[in-house]
Design an enzyme around this catalytic site. Sequence first.
Site, PDB file in Angstrom:
ATOM      1  CD  GLU A 206      -0.452   2.275   0.744  1.00  0.00           C
ATOM      2  OE1 GLU A 206       0.531   2.901   1.088  1.00  0.00           O
ATOM      3  OE2 GLU A 206      -1.579   2.794   0.594  1.00  0.00           O
TER       4      GLU A 206
ATOM      5  CB  ALA B 128      -7.330   8.890  -2.993  1.00  0.00           C
ATOM      6  CG  MET B 129      -2.752   3.824  -3.935  1.00  0.00           C
ATOM      7  SD  MET B 129      -2.079   3.659  -2.268  1.00  0.00           S
ATOM      8  CE  MET B 129      -0.335   3.588  -2.640  1.00  0.00           C
ATOM      9  CD  GLU B 130       0.269   6.809  -0.903  1.00  0.00           C
ATOM     10  OE1 GLU B 130       1.025   6.198  -0.146  1.00  0.00           O
ATOM     11  OE2 GLU B 130      -0.961   6.646  -0.883  1.00  0.00           O
TER      12      GLU B 130
ATOM     13  CD  GLU C 207      -4.149   9.994  -1.400  1.00  0.00           C
ATOM     14  OE1 GLU C 207      -3.048   9.466  -1.571  1.00  0.00           O
ATOM     15  OE2 GLU C 207      -4.932   9.626  -0.510  1.00  0.00           O
TER      16      GLU C 207
END
Length: 979
Positions: free
Chosen positions: A288, A423-425, A458
Amino acid sequence: QETEETQRANLPRNMIENSMFEEEPDVVDLAKDSTFPALDPDEVAYEPRSSRLLVRGLGENDMDEDEEDCESSARLLGMSFMNRSSAHRSNSSPYTRQAPPRSCSRPSARTMVVCVLFLVIVASMTMVLYFLPGCTFTKTGCRKENKTTPIEPPFPWSQFRLPHSIRPLSYDLTLNPDLDNMNFTGSTVIKMVVLHNTKRIVLHSANLNISKATFKLDDGEASDVTVLEYKPRQQIALNFSEELKAGQYCVLTLDYSANLSHTYDGFYNSSYTDKDGNKRVLAATQFEPLSARKAFPCFDEPAFKATFLIKINRKPDYMTLSNMPKAKTTPLNNGLVQDEFEMTSVNMSTYLVAFIVGNFTPVSKNVSEILVSVYSVPEKKEHTDYALDAASKLLDFYNDFFEINFPLKKLDLIAIPDFLAGAMENWGLITFRETSLLVGKQSSPLEKQVVASVIAHELAHQGNLFLAVRFRALDKDALNSSHAVSTAVNSPEQVEEMFDSVSYEKGASILLMLNASLSGDQQFRKGIIQYLKQFSGLNTDTNDLWNSLTQVSTQHQNVSEMMSSWTSQKGFPLVTVSRKGDQVTLTQEHFLLTSDNATHTSSLWNIPVTYVSDNCSLAPECRQLFTLKTKSGTFKVPESVKWLKLNYRNTGFYIVHYGDDGWAALRDALANDVSVLTHEDRASLIHNIFALSRLGRVSFRHVLNLLNYISNETETSPVTEALLQLNKIYQLLDKRQEYSLVARMKTYILHHFGSLMDKQTWEEQESVSKQELRSALLETACGLDDENCTQQAKALFKQYVDSNATSRIPGDLQQVVFNVAAQSAEDWPTLLNLYGHATYDAEKRKMLRGLASTQDARKIVWILKAGLKGNLIQTQELPLVISTVCKGFAGYLFAWDFIQENWDRLIEKFPVGSFAIQTIINSATSQFSTQAHLDQVQGFFSSLKERGSQMRSVQEALETIRLNKRWMEKNLRTLQKWL
């Protein structure tokens, strides 16, 4: 993505202007060659000057000296043979000969004939060579040896957004990462459907070397195809001589190789040192917003959803993870094994795809038939229990709250040692910084709260929004350089820049305001549930959400009408209150700090104004609602009402000015009884009056008068807001070298907050709120060299060191203790040694912040360089290092020099426009307040051109410096008088 994550940008579809692609005439005018297929009338092909990418194999800078000579000759001899009128060429063209002097005689007829014959021969030879079979020319006309690379037409697409004539249905990805050599090969098979008749397929690819491409239509035979590439837009394309017809299915297979990325996006390499001192390597993904194209060729826009089948070949001593559970593992002939994952059970956008190769250890639990696992590097397994418990409880809660079960079979949360975002979902495989996921068994409640909030964010992609976060969103949105929540973007850099507090915190704040304005039984929740069920797996725009909420509104409010005023224009309103008898008049205007004639706006908002009064001010049922849609509006209150407080509990995204009488009444009420307003209302009064002072609507004397009550404050949020605002002014004065004022400001803060500071104990305590308050007060006290504070901190550090780090410092006191230790010439190296051996990440980060707070110039220079180098201090921490250095007097100019000297290396590590670059720019410039510094900053960023000059954060920096300068010029005398 937590803090640094995505706003799904509403990208424009405008054609790029022809003028962007104007160039000098080419010897080989490929666009005019009749052998190439004609393009659709609305799909004019352009060949950008910056690209020699007509065919893979033609590099951008692959001419040797002979070719350069040839190029010069070709331009001089060949230009006249192009079918272009000389009248269209500028007189300044290097190819236009000057007229001979009049004194020269005209050439003889014989000479003319010889010259014409010579030119005809040259032209004939050029034409023969050009049309000779098997002969290839460079784009600039030089003859090159034929390397079986045919001439292809110009790139067939001229827009930033992909065409919608083709839709991907599924991807079959096979990846071969080589962690010894830090590269990988891959094969991508994309099944597609044709939506509209077209002669080309356009998709994304970045830094991938495509070695083979085959194409198959419906059930036909696969055949090799040529791939065209246009690097500036990271696009590749296939041209077809005959149209693909709507309804047809096709398959594109692309084999490629690439290096693992050395930045924090795409498929990137990372490493860490294990407990035995050995270097361990791994590869992880961060796609992303625009980086899936760096790992595999794809339609890399959120709307192009598809299913994904992922296969990864690895050495037996590594493990792999991806979005889906592992389906099978197969031994390969070359000693490797192949992990194949199940095909995704839902259509996914490319930016949510994830895969990881390395050595990680899980802890797991079954929750509602879903396997929840938390992964870490092996030596940090003991720090994963809290995250597993929190994730399990939150998953159950969300399943119940949204009345929709989690759609995948498993949910992995993984702590990556080297990860830039919070963080990354990614679906089914959520990636985290170690500090955002791992907590030790002795961690403080405050540290656990941070981790729980990130996990909550998240899992639901919505999270708790703390009050201070809403204040900071207001501060940023008050600048003319701000943007609307929904904004069209025209480049990858602008997509990156959408990851900011306006997109996130303002977006969440206006949802909070909407929730507060929808009265009735959980209307907001019902609307969200309806929205999620109706649009499950689909792409939506903003109005789809508003329409769902309108449908459940018991008052039949037009939510779309209200919310469009908040999402489609930048900024927010200032609501001014005036009273006459029983009549209250509210007036709205754009709260804009830079409010000259050029930026004056007539913006109006649909504002759900809430208010309470001295008759009833604390309980939710005290709240009254008045909707202000026009420039001004009136309502009535009893004349006996002594004061009004608007924006109950600060749920609205606006600032309120009460006028001199209104502010005086509120100030007197707080002086008599702090608890007459909620703590959120007290904090919002403090934030609002500082903001109005910055705007120039109230004098700084009014600010200081309101703060007289603060020694009686009992809650965290009003104290922390007041300290943040005062520290900001203290640092500005410090950087301006206003030494007498700095000393007075220090005395003022210690005097007004001294009683609160004295009440703080240095023992462990449980309340999260009290820990926040204690941390803020003691960091301020020690930062101002309060002797009682610094002595206590030094004693705790000595006890910690003498016990070999077994005597633990309470979590909320660690930062103040490490900050004080870092000011000592003896303790700084000790702290650096502790940092190098620390395994608990939250504590390690506090040590780093302490190290960077040193006022020793040589240590400052060392830590900046170490952060860029990335060995002792991970480069992901460089934005934190810079922002900490910039707060101190000794380091802020070193940091500014460092950024200028190392800009190109910084944007190699962090993309232009990214949250990290925004943080670095803001930290380095936000405390400048002089014309000299304004000129320096403007000059440096102007010189960058395409390497960063157009970033919104640059405009924000310049605006902030101007505002700082204005505030100083206006308030220095007041400060000298009142402090």
